[in-house]
Structures are given as C-alpha cells and as structure tokens.
Design a protein around this motif. Structure first.
Motif, short mmCIF file in Angstrom:
data_model
loop_
_atom_site.label_atom_id
_atom_site.label_comp_id
_atom_site.label_asym_id
_atom_site.label_seq_id
_atom_site.Cartn_x
_atom_site.Cartn_y
_atom_site.Cartn_z
N TRP A 96 0.85 -1.31 -0.27
CA TRP A 96 0.57 0.02 0.31
C TRP A 96 1.20 1.44 -0.27
O TRP A 96 2.23 1.15 0.33
CB TRP A 96 -0.61 0.14 1.59
N THR A 97 0.51 2.08 -0.45
CA THR A 97 1.35 3.72 -0.68
C THR A 97 1.13 4.79 0.41
O THR A 97 2.58 5.24 0.69
CB THR A 97 1.32 4.41 -1.99
N GLU A 100 -4.06 5.31 3.06
CA GLU A 100 -5.84 5.57 3.32
C GLU A 100 -5.53 4.78 2.15
O GLU A 100 -6.94 4.06 2.16
CB GLU A 100 -5.64 7.03 1.84
N GLU A 101 -4.83 4.25 1.25
CA GLU A 101 -5.24 3.12 0.81
C GLU A 101 -5.11 1.95 1.51
O GLU A 101 -6.67 0.43 0.93
CB GLU A 101 -4.15 2.86 -0.01
N VAL A 104 -8.81 1.48 3.03
CA VAL A 104 -9.92 1.51 2.29
C VAL A 104 -10.26 -0.63 1.79
O VAL A 104 -10.99 -0.84 2.06
CB VAL A 104 -9.81 1.92 0.45
N LYS A 158 -9.76 13.41 2.52
CA LYS A 158 -8.65 12.41 1.90
C LYS A 158 -8.96 10.78 1.65
O LYS A 158 -8.59 10.00 0.74
CB LYS A 158 -7.24 12.19 2.42
N LEU A 159 -9.22 10.36 2.75
CA LEU A 159 -9.61 8.78 2.94
C LEU A 159 -10.67 8.76 1.74
O LEU A 159 -10.87 7.46 1.62
CB LEU A 159 -9.60 8.54 4.59
N ASP A 161 -11.98 9.97 -0.76
CA ASP A 161 -11.74 10.69 -2.07
C ASP A 161 -11.23 9.52 -2.28
O ASP A 161 -11.59 8.43 -3.52
CB ASP A 161 -10.75 11.60 -1.95
N GLU A 162 -10.23 8.44 -1.38
CA GLU A 162 -10.01 7.02 -1.85
C GLU A 162 -10.71 6.27 -2.22
O GLU A 162 -10.94 5.58 -3.14
CB GLU A 162 -8.69 7.06 -1.32
N TYR A 163 -11.59 6.28 -0.53
CA TYR A 163 -12.46 5.65 -1.26
C TYR A 163 -13.02 5.69 -1.90
O TYR A 163 -13.82 4.40 -3.23
CB TYR A 163 -13.11 4.90 0.13
N GLY A 165 -12.93 7.01 -5.01
CA GLY A 165 -12.20 6.65 -6.31
C GLY A 165 -12.12 5.50 -6.39
O GLY A 165 -12.14 5.11 -7.77
N THR A 166 -11.70 4.67 -5.35
CA THR A 166 -11.49 2.73 -6.04
C THR A 166 -12.46 2.32 -5.55
O THR A 166 -12.42 1.04 -6.21
CB THR A 166 -10.27 3.08 -4.96
#
Length: 242
Positions: A96-97, A100-101, A104, A158-159, A161-163, A165-166
């Motif tokens: 994971w980067t 957040e990633e 998710v 930010k978290l 947005d990650e959820y 978007g992915t």
C-alpha cells in the motif's frame, strides 16, 4: 518480530551480501537500488519471493484489532500497524502506498464481497448490484465497528476521496453500464439520460441504507424498487399510464 514473508526489510537494513550469494535486490531497493557487477544500477530491482498472503492478512487484522481497541483512524500510524502485525514497515509499503489505501482495503475486507455480474444482462445485473447495496447496508447496521469506520472516513476528506475513487466510482460505472444494456435491450426507456435512470434505481436503496438507518431492508427490496420504476407509480388506467 521481523517479517520473513518475502525478504523485505525496512529502509535498506542488512543490504550487504555474503560471498557467492546473489544480491538481495528487494532488501536493498529502498537504499538506492541494486548494483550490477559492472557498477551500473539495475533500472528495476528484481522481485524477491512472492508476497505472503499471511502477511497481508496479519496487516489487515492488525488495523481491525487497533480499531476495535478504540484507536481512531487518524491516530493509526504505519509504524504502530506494523508492530501490531509483527511485520516491518517495508512490508506494508510494498503493498500500500499509504494509510488511505490500506484503510480502504480494510473496509473492503469487512464489507460483503461484491457479487459477480454477467456483464451482458441489463435489469438482471441491476438487480444483483442493488441487492449488493442492500447487503452492505445490513452489514453496516450489524457491525458497530464498520459503522464507526464509515463515520470516521467521512470526516477525513483524503480517506473518503480514496474510497470514493477506488470503490464507489467503479461500482457506479458498473451500474451505468447495466442501465445502458437495459436501454439497448428495450427493458428501459431510451429517451432519458442514463445517469438519471441510474440515480432513480440507486436512490431509494441509498435512502433506506444510509439516510434512514431504522428503515426495513427486506429481502425483496431490490425487486420492489425495480418493479415500481419499470411499472411506474401512476395508478393503472390513469392518463399517466396511458
């Protein structure tokens, strides 16, 4: 406890080689890449042993354990997660980067698995995806932890947005594709915007699962939503149904 799943180490530790032993490229990658015998740098370090499913499971479980203990999402660090999982930080960063990633994937792991759709049907695939939305709503109601995680995610842009978007965006694209197939097959009107049609299907389920947490979620809810939309809401024989 150091992780031994795929030869990873933190920050280039132990990057030396023993006589006659092949350089451990993965271990040294974090310290500037692996050198070839001619002194040049390999453009891409060769991978070590395959990633360990057990290590990934341990990391996901560590996050859940910390959250169950009352730790807020914002307070979790990669170092704390790694220590709880019994792995090195490099093991986490290989997968994971960032947090957040990882978070998710923790949510995905806790949610019911998205069921497969045919990719060729229209209304039938829409029903499968609406039912999946209903079961996810049930899961949030039955899991205090999952409910709390979503509440915290929405307060961290930010978290979220990650959820979005992915996870949410790909699901929406699948729904839109099913709507287009239903229109092409003559199951739905072709004079309406497909995004509006999609919203009409998803909207009632979101109201029940998100905005009205006390509302019933019966087994046949997806069928009832589809039937109401396809048949229309006007009484039979009325001018609106003519």
């Amino acid at each position: 406890m150091r992780d031994q799943d795929d030869g990873e180490h933190d920050g280039g530790e132990h990057c030396g080689t023993r006589s006659g032993e092949q350089d451990r490229h993965d271990a040294c990658a974090g310290a500037g890449g692996a050198a070839r015998g001619d002194g040049a740098q390999d453009p891409e370090p060769r991978r070590g042993r395959p990633r360990s499913a057990a290590a990934e499971r341990a990391i996901l479980d560590a996050v859940i354990t910390l959250l169950e203990a009352g730790e807020p999402l914002a307070g979790l660090s990669i170092e704390r997660i790694a220590r709880t999982a019994g792995v090195g930080k490099a093991t986490i960063y290989r997968r994971w980067t960032g947090k957040e990633e990882l978070f998710v994937d923790v949510v995905r792991d806790m949610e019911p698995v998205d069921p497969p759709v045919s990719g060729t049907e229209g209304l039938a695939d829409l029903r499968v995806m609406l039912e999946s939305l209903r079961t996810r709503g049930l899961a949030q109601r039955s899991s205090v932890l999952l409910h709390n995680i979503f509440a915290q995610m929405k307060s961290h842009p930010k978290l979220w947005d990650e959820y979005s978007g992915t996870v949410i965006a790909p699901r929406r694209e699948l729904m839109l594709a099913a709507v287009r197939r239903a229109v092409a097959a003559g199951e739905l009107r072709d004079d309406l915007d497909v995004e509006l049609i999609d919203d009409l299907f998803v909207g009632p389920m979101l109201v029940r699962t998100v905005h009205r947490p006390d509302a019933p979620l019966p087994d046949d809810l997806a069928d009832r939503i589809i039937a109401a939309l396809v048949q229309g809401l006007a009484p039979a024989g009325s001018p609106a149904r003519a």
